[in-house]
Design a protein around this motif. Structure first.
Motif, PDB file in Angstrom:
ATOM      1  N   ILE A  70     -25.158  35.693   4.769  1.00 48.24           N
ATOM      2  CA  ILE A  70     -24.448  36.944   4.516  1.00 48.24           C
ATOM      3  C   ILE A  70     -23.923  37.442   5.858  1.00 48.24           C
ATOM      4  CG2 ILE A  70     -24.612  39.269   3.560  1.00 48.24           C
ATOM      5  CD1 ILE A  70     -25.106  36.856   1.559  1.00 48.24           C
ATOM      6  N   THR A  71     -22.620  37.609   5.940  1.00 46.29           N
ATOM      7  CA  THR A  71     -21.963  38.018   7.182  1.00 46.29           C
ATOM      8  C   THR A  71     -21.412  39.434   7.026  1.00 46.29           C
ATOM      9  OG1 THR A  71     -19.835  37.117   6.481  1.00 46.29           O
ATOM     10  CG2 THR A  71     -21.319  35.635   7.692  1.00 46.29           C
ATOM     11  N   THR A  72     -21.019  40.003   8.138  1.00 44.75           N
ATOM     12  CA  THR A  72     -20.375  41.313   8.121  1.00 44.75           C
ATOM     13  C   THR A  72     -19.208  41.296   9.092  1.00 44.75           C
ATOM     14  OG1 THR A  72     -22.501  42.361   7.698  1.00 44.75           O
ATOM     15  CG2 THR A  72     -20.718  43.796   8.386  1.00 44.75           C
ATOM     16  N   THR A  73     -18.046  41.686   8.606  1.00 46.17           N
ATOM     17  CA  THR A  73     -16.873  41.847   9.441  1.00 46.17           C
ATOM     18  C   THR A  73     -16.469  43.312   9.321  1.00 46.17           C
ATOM     19  OG1 THR A  73     -16.184  39.576   8.986  1.00 46.17           O
ATOM     20  CG2 THR A  73     -14.514  41.078   9.873  1.00 46.17           C
ATOM     21  N   GLY A  74     -16.668  44.051  10.400  1.00 50.59           N
ATOM     22  CA  GLY A  74     -16.491  45.499  10.305  1.00 50.59           C
ATOM     23  C   GLY A  74     -17.572  46.032   9.381  1.00 50.59           C
ATOM     24  N   SER A  75     -17.179  46.640   8.298  1.00 50.04           N
ATOM     25  CA  SER A  75     -18.152  47.106   7.312  1.00 50.04           C
ATOM     26  C   SER A  75     -18.099  46.279   6.032  1.00 50.04           C
ATOM     27  CB  SER A  75     -17.901  48.581   6.987  1.00 50.04           C
ATOM     28  OG  SER A  75     -16.611  48.731   6.412  1.00 50.04           O
ATOM     29  N   ARG A  76     -17.329  45.188   6.050  1.00 42.80           N
ATOM     30  CA  ARG A  76     -17.147  44.372   4.853  1.00 42.80           C
ATOM     31  C   ARG A  76     -18.079  43.151   4.858  1.00 42.80           C
ATOM     32  NH1 ARG A  76     -11.817  42.828   1.746  1.00 42.80           N
ATOM     33  NH2 ARG A  76     -12.687  41.131   0.523  1.00 42.80           N
ATOM     34  N   PRO A  77     -18.908  43.007   3.808  1.00 40.46           N
ATOM     35  CA  PRO A  77     -19.791  41.839   3.750  1.00 40.46           C
ATOM     36  C   PRO A  77     -19.038  40.597   3.308  1.00 40.46           C
ATOM     37  CG  PRO A  77     -20.090  43.154   1.786  1.00 40.46           C
ATOM     38  CD  PRO A  77     -19.110  43.903   2.669  1.00 40.46           C
ATOM     39  N   GLY A  78     -19.548  39.460   3.724  1.00 36.32           N
ATOM     40  CA  GLY A  78     -18.965  38.189   3.332  1.00 36.32           C
ATOM     41  C   GLY A  78     -20.059  37.157   3.129  1.00 36.32           C
ATOM     42  N   VAL A  79     -19.659  35.982   2.676  1.00 42.66           N
ATOM     43  CA  VAL A  79     -20.596  34.898   2.394  1.00 42.66           C
ATOM     44  C   VAL A  79     -20.082  33.623   3.044  1.00 42.66           C
ATOM     45  CG1 VAL A  79     -21.663  33.492   0.588  1.00 42.66           C
ATOM     46  CG2 VAL A  79     -21.167  35.914   0.153  1.00 42.66           C
ATOM     47  N   VAL A  80     -20.978  32.915   3.719  1.00 42.44           N
ATOM     48  CA  VAL A  80     -20.695  31.580   4.233  1.00 42.44           C
ATOM     49  C   VAL A  80     -21.758  30.660   3.634  1.00 42.44           C
ATOM     50  CG1 VAL A  80     -20.529  30.093   6.268  1.00 42.44           C
ATOM     51  CG2 VAL A  80     -19.727  32.463   6.384  1.00 42.44           C
ATOM     52  N   LEU A  81     -21.303  29.623   2.963  1.00 43.69           N
ATOM     53  CA  LEU A  81     -22.230  28.664   2.360  1.00 43.69           C
ATOM     54  C   LEU A  81     -22.402  27.466   3.281  1.00 43.69           C
ATOM     55  CD1 LEU A  81     -20.905  28.723  -1.315  1.00 43.69           C
ATOM     56  CD2 LEU A  81     -22.810  30.034  -0.335  1.00 43.69           C
ATOM     57  N   HIS A  82     -23.616  26.949   3.342  1.00 44.25           N
ATOM     58  CA  HIS A  82     -23.951  25.800   4.169  1.00 44.25           C
ATOM     59  C   HIS A  82     -24.632  24.744   3.297  1.00 44.25           C
ATOM     60  CE1 HIS A  82     -23.288  28.173   7.862  1.00 44.25           C
ATOM     61  NE2 HIS A  82     -23.842  29.153   7.188  1.00 44.25           N
ATOM     62  N   GLY A  83     -24.633  23.495   3.756  1.00 47.55           N
ATOM     63  CA  GLY A  83     -25.406  22.431   3.138  1.00 47.55           C
ATOM     64  C   GLY A  83     -25.209  22.278   1.641  1.00 47.55           C
ATOM     65  N   ARG A  84     -26.330  22.241   0.906  1.00 47.03           N
ATOM     66  CA  ARG A  84     -26.285  22.036  -0.550  1.00 47.03           C
ATOM     67  C   ARG A  84     -25.533  23.139  -1.272  1.00 47.03           C
ATOM     68  NH1 ARG A  84     -32.503  20.758  -1.497  1.00 47.03           N
ATOM     69  NH2 ARG A  84     -32.606  21.323   0.682  1.00 47.03           N
ATOM     70  N   ALA A  85     -25.651  24.368  -0.781  1.00 45.00           N
ATOM     71  CA  ALA A  85     -24.945  25.480  -1.426  1.00 45.00           C
ATOM     72  C   ALA A  85     -23.438  25.245  -1.355  1.00 45.00           C
ATOM     73  CB  ALA A  85     -25.311  26.808  -0.760  1.00 45.00           C
ATOM     74  N   ARG A  86     -22.972  24.827  -0.201  1.00 45.50           N
ATOM     75  CA  ARG A  86     -21.538  24.551  -0.031  1.00 45.50           C
ATOM     76  C   ARG A  86     -21.101  23.368  -0.895  1.00 45.50           C
ATOM     77  NH1 ARG A  86     -17.163  25.465   2.916  1.00 45.50           N
ATOM     78  NH2 ARG A  86     -15.881  23.751   3.666  1.00 45.50           N
ATOM     79  N   SER A  87     -21.888  22.299  -0.889  1.00 49.27           N
ATOM     80  CA  SER A  87     -21.559  21.127  -1.704  1.00 49.27           C
ATOM     81  C   SER A  87     -21.501  21.473  -3.185  1.00 49.27           C
ATOM     82  CB  SER A  87     -22.597  20.020  -1.482  1.00 49.27           C
ATOM     83  OG  SER A  87     -22.553  19.573  -0.159  1.00 49.27           O
ATOM     84  N   TRP A  88     -22.470  22.257  -3.642  1.00 44.67           N
ATOM     85  CA  TRP A  88     -22.491  22.663  -5.045  1.00 44.67           C
ATOM     86  C   TRP A  88     -21.236  23.472  -5.382  1.00 44.67           C
ATOM     87  CZ3 TRP A  88     -24.788  21.582  -9.488  1.00 44.67           C
ATOM     88  CH2 TRP A  88     -24.596  22.455 -10.555  1.00 44.67           C
ATOM     89  N   ALA A  89     -20.916  24.447  -4.546  1.00 49.11           N
ATOM     90  CA  ALA A  89     -19.754  25.302  -4.796  1.00 49.11           C
ATOM     91  C   ALA A  89     -18.468  24.484  -4.845  1.00 49.11           C
ATOM     92  CB  ALA A  89     -19.658  26.387  -3.728  1.00 49.11           C
ATOM     93  N   VAL A  90     -18.285  23.593  -3.884  1.00 47.64           N
ATOM     94  CA  VAL A  90     -17.085  22.751  -3.858  1.00 47.64           C
ATOM     95  C   VAL A  90     -17.008  21.913  -5.129  1.00 47.64           C
ATOM     96  CG1 VAL A  90     -15.991  20.794  -2.677  1.00 47.64           C
ATOM     97  CG2 VAL A  90     -16.864  22.727  -1.353  1.00 47.64           C
ATOM     98  N   GLY A  91     -18.132  21.332  -5.536  1.00 49.34           N
ATOM     99  CA  GLY A  91     -18.168  20.514  -6.746  1.00 49.34           C
ATOM    100  C   GLY A  91     -17.866  21.287  -8.012  1.00 49.34           C
ATOM    101  N   GLN A  92     -18.136  22.592  -7.985  1.00 46.33           N
ATOM    102  CA  GLN A  92     -17.873  23.444  -9.143  1.00 46.33           C
ATOM    103  C   GLN A  92     -16.489  24.093  -9.089  1.00 46.33           C
ATOM    104  OE1 GLN A  92     -20.091  23.548 -11.786  1.00 46.33           O
ATOM    105  NE2 GLN A  92     -20.891  21.918 -10.502  1.00 46.33           N
ATOM    106  N   GLY A  93     -15.729  23.789  -8.046  1.00 39.73           N
ATOM    107  CA  GLY A  93     -14.391  24.363  -7.905  1.00 39.73           C
ATOM    108  C   GLY A  93     -14.392  25.797  -7.406  1.00 39.73           C
ATOM    109  N   ILE A  94     -15.489  26.228  -6.792  1.00 44.92           N
ATOM    110  CA  ILE A  94     -15.578  27.589  -6.251  1.00 44.92           C
ATOM    111  C   ILE A  94     -14.968  27.581  -4.854  1.00 44.92           C
ATOM    112  CG2 ILE A  94     -17.155  29.414  -5.500  1.00 44.92           C
ATOM    113  CD1 ILE A  94     -19.094  28.361  -7.716  1.00 44.92           C
TER     114      ILE A  94
END
Length: 115
Positions: A70-94
């Motif tokens: 979970i990242t923050t740019t200014g006051s806006r939160p964001g998400v960076v996926l790594h490893g299995r989470a990233r692979s799963w998301a890519v495989g699901q078209g996210i």
């Protein structure tokens, strides 16, 4: 579009910090996420849970907490996926996850949408 939402008490996170200290931080959060008071950490924890739910990941393929950042740019939160989470998301078209977090001294809530 797949949503996920989570609500946690700040006391739960504060208790985990008191009980397990750095071990808890290393297990759940990436180093850049370690700072903050218990309410901010609870917000990040709720956000990670909301992202897990939005990913609809296969429970037979566990994703470590630290693979959702979970990242923050200014006051806006964001998400960076790594490893299995990233692979799963890519495989699901996210291609991205939108995130909203709020907290007070008692509760933290997060809403995530996988797009």
């Amino acid at each position: 579009m797949v949503p996920g939402v989570d609500l946690v008490t700040v006391a739960e996170v504060a208790d985990s910090l008191d009980r397990f200290g750095d071990r808890y931080l290393r297990r759940v959060y990436r180093p850049a996420e370690h700072s903050g008071n218990p309410a901010e950490l609870a917000g990040r924890f709720a956000a990670k849970e909301a992202v897990f739910k939005a990913l609809r990941a296969d429970p037979r393929l566990p994703i470590p907490w630290t693979e959702i950042e979970i990242t923050t740019t200014g006051s806006r939160p964001g998400v960076v996926l790594h490893g299995r989470a990233r692979s799963w998301a890519v495989g699901q078209g996210i291609s991205r996850i939108e995130l909203s977090i709020c907290h007070d001294h008692q509760r933290a809530m997060a809403f995530a949408v996988a797009l």
